[in-house]
Scaffold this motif. Structure first.
Motif, mmCIF file in Angstrom:
data_model
loop_
_atom_site.group_PDB
_atom_site.id
_atom_site.type_symbol
_atom_site.label_atom_id
_atom_site.label_comp_id
_atom_site.label_asym_id
_atom_site.label_seq_id
_atom_site.Cartn_x
_atom_site.Cartn_y
_atom_site.Cartn_z
ATOM 1 N N ASP A 207 -16.921 0.677 -5.365
ATOM 2 C CA ASP A 207 -15.528 0.940 -5.009
ATOM 3 C C ASP A 207 -15.386 1.689 -3.684
ATOM 4 O OD1 ASP A 207 -13.024 0.183 -5.816
ATOM 5 O OD2 ASP A 207 -12.588 2.069 -6.807
ATOM 6 N N ALA A 208 -16.067 1.199 -2.659
ATOM 7 C CA ALA A 208 -16.045 1.826 -1.339
ATOM 8 C C ALA A 208 -15.031 1.129 -0.429
ATOM 9 C CB ALA A 208 -17.430 1.760 -0.712
ATOM 10 N N TYR A 209 -14.194 1.905 0.243
ATOM 11 C CA TYR A 209 -13.189 1.380 1.162
ATOM 12 C C TYR A 209 -13.881 0.790 2.388
ATOM 13 C CZ TYR A 209 -9.386 1.472 4.584
ATOM 14 O OH TYR A 209 -8.469 1.135 5.541
ATOM 15 N N LEU A 210 -13.488 -0.457 2.766
ATOM 16 C CA LEU A 210 -14.075 -1.122 3.928
ATOM 17 C C LEU A 210 -13.106 -1.247 5.094
ATOM 18 C CD1 LEU A 210 -16.028 -4.038 2.202
ATOM 19 C CD2 LEU A 210 -16.880 -1.795 2.918
ATOM 20 N N GLY A 211 -11.805 -1.337 4.821
ATOM 21 C CA GLY A 211 -10.832 -1.492 5.895
ATOM 22 C C GLY A 211 -9.542 -2.094 5.387
ATOM 23 N N GLU A 212 -8.636 -2.357 6.355
ATOM 24 C CA GLU A 212 -7.336 -2.906 5.968
ATOM 25 C C GLU A 212 -6.793 -3.834 7.045
ATOM 26 O OE1 GLU A 212 -5.198 0.781 5.427
ATOM 27 O OE2 GLU A 212 -4.245 0.583 7.381
ATOM 28 N N PHE A 213 -5.801 -4.636 6.641
ATOM 29 C CA PHE A 213 -5.080 -5.514 7.559
ATOM 30 C C PHE A 213 -3.639 -5.555 7.093
ATOM 31 C CE2 PHE A 213 -7.167 -7.990 4.286
ATOM 32 C CZ PHE A 213 -6.218 -8.901 3.858
ATOM 33 N N ARG A 214 -2.747 -6.030 7.955
ATOM 34 C CA ARG A 214 -1.309 -5.983 7.666
ATOM 35 C C ARG A 214 -0.640 -7.330 7.895
ATOM 36 N NH1 ARG A 214 0.909 -0.676 8.031
ATOM 37 N NH2 ARG A 214 -0.757 0.821 8.377
ATOM 38 N N ARG A 215 0.461 -7.488 7.195
ATOM 39 C CA ARG A 215 1.372 -8.608 7.434
ATOM 40 C C ARG A 215 2.749 -8.106 7.054
ATOM 41 N NH1 ARG A 215 0.392 -14.930 5.991
ATOM 42 N NH2 ARG A 215 2.280 -15.724 6.943
ATOM 43 N N GLY A 216 3.612 -7.966 8.054
ATOM 44 C CA GLY A 216 4.925 -7.384 7.815
ATOM 45 C C GLY A 216 4.750 -5.984 7.256
ATOM 46 N N PRO A 217 5.521 -5.642 6.230
ATOM 47 C CA PRO A 217 5.389 -4.299 5.659
ATOM 48 C C PRO A 217 4.207 -4.162 4.698
ATOM 49 C CG PRO A 217 7.072 -5.517 4.483
ATOM 50 C CD PRO A 217 6.615 -6.400 5.631
ATOM 51 N N ALA A 218 3.517 -5.249 4.397
ATOM 52 C CA ALA A 218 2.419 -5.218 3.429
ATOM 53 C C ALA A 218 1.112 -4.786 4.094
ATOM 54 C CB ALA A 218 2.252 -6.588 2.788
ATOM 55 N N VAL A 219 0.437 -3.823 3.485
ATOM 56 C CA VAL A 219 -0.868 -3.365 3.940
ATOM 57 C C VAL A 219 -1.884 -3.763 2.872
ATOM 58 C CG1 VAL A 219 -2.281 -1.377 4.582
ATOM 59 C CG2 VAL A 219 0.159 -1.405 5.139
ATOM 60 N N PHE A 220 -2.877 -4.548 3.279
ATOM 61 C CA PHE A 220 -3.918 -5.026 2.382
ATOM 62 C C PHE A 220 -5.183 -4.210 2.632
ATOM 63 C CE2 PHE A 220 -0.988 -8.478 2.999
ATOM 64 C CZ PHE A 220 -0.856 -9.022 1.728
ATOM 65 N N SER A 221 -5.729 -3.619 1.585
ATOM 66 C CA SER A 221 -6.953 -2.822 1.677
ATOM 67 C C SER A 221 -8.086 -3.555 0.988
ATOM 68 C CB SER A 221 -6.752 -1.462 1.009
ATOM 69 O OG SER A 221 -5.714 -0.757 1.647
ATOM 70 N N VAL A 222 -9.274 -3.481 1.599
ATOM 71 C CA VAL A 222 -10.457 -4.170 1.081
ATOM 72 C C VAL A 222 -11.481 -3.114 0.652
ATOM 73 C CG1 VAL A 222 -12.283 -5.839 1.602
ATOM 74 C CG2 VAL A 222 -10.034 -6.071 2.687
ATOM 75 N N PHE A 223 -12.014 -3.296 -0.559
ATOM 76 C CA PHE A 223 -12.997 -2.378 -1.121
ATOM 77 C C PHE A 223 -14.229 -3.148 -1.558
ATOM 78 C CE2 PHE A 223 -8.823 -0.645 -1.868
ATOM 79 C CZ PHE A 223 -8.956 0.705 -1.581
ATOM 80 N N LEU A 224 -15.404 -2.557 -1.352
ATOM 81 C CA LEU A 224 -16.622 -3.082 -1.945
ATOM 82 C C LEU A 224 -16.581 -2.664 -3.403
ATOM 83 C CD1 LEU A 224 -19.403 -4.410 -1.793
ATOM 84 C CD2 LEU A 224 -20.324 -2.194 -1.093
ATOM 85 N N PHE A 225 -16.489 -3.630 -4.298
ATOM 86 C CA PHE A 225 -16.313 -3.350 -5.721
ATOM 87 C C PHE A 225 -17.657 -3.110 -6.402
ATOM 88 C CE2 PHE A 225 -15.464 -4.890 -10.115
ATOM 89 C CZ PHE A 225 -14.552 -3.921 -10.476
#
Length: 76
Positions: A3-21
């Protein structure tokens, strides 16, 4: 489970976060201002498809989300 945070990206108001599960799986969450919620679980395992959560399953953004998430995964 890592569950380690890898980064994020956006589209409009939505922020998508990516985690190593875990060793070969990645979790994507979306926060559109109402707190984070699950989007999908991606894997590097051959032949295993992405697992989309709830209303995200079949959404028109799915391929874009997966492409952006994999850019972050590849850079990690």
């Amino acid at each position: 489970m890592l569950d380690a945070y890898l980064g994020e990206f956006r589209r409009g108001p939505a922020v998508f976060s990516v985690f190593l599960f875990d060793r070969d799986s990645y979790r994507v969450e979306c926060n559109d201002g109402n707190g984070p919620s699950p989007v999908c679980l991606l894997t590097d395992r051959p032949g295993v498809k992405s697992d989309w959560h709830g209303a995200w399953n079949g959404d028109q953004w799915c391929s874009w989300i997966e492409t952006e998430a994999r850019k972050i995964i590849g850079a990690a």
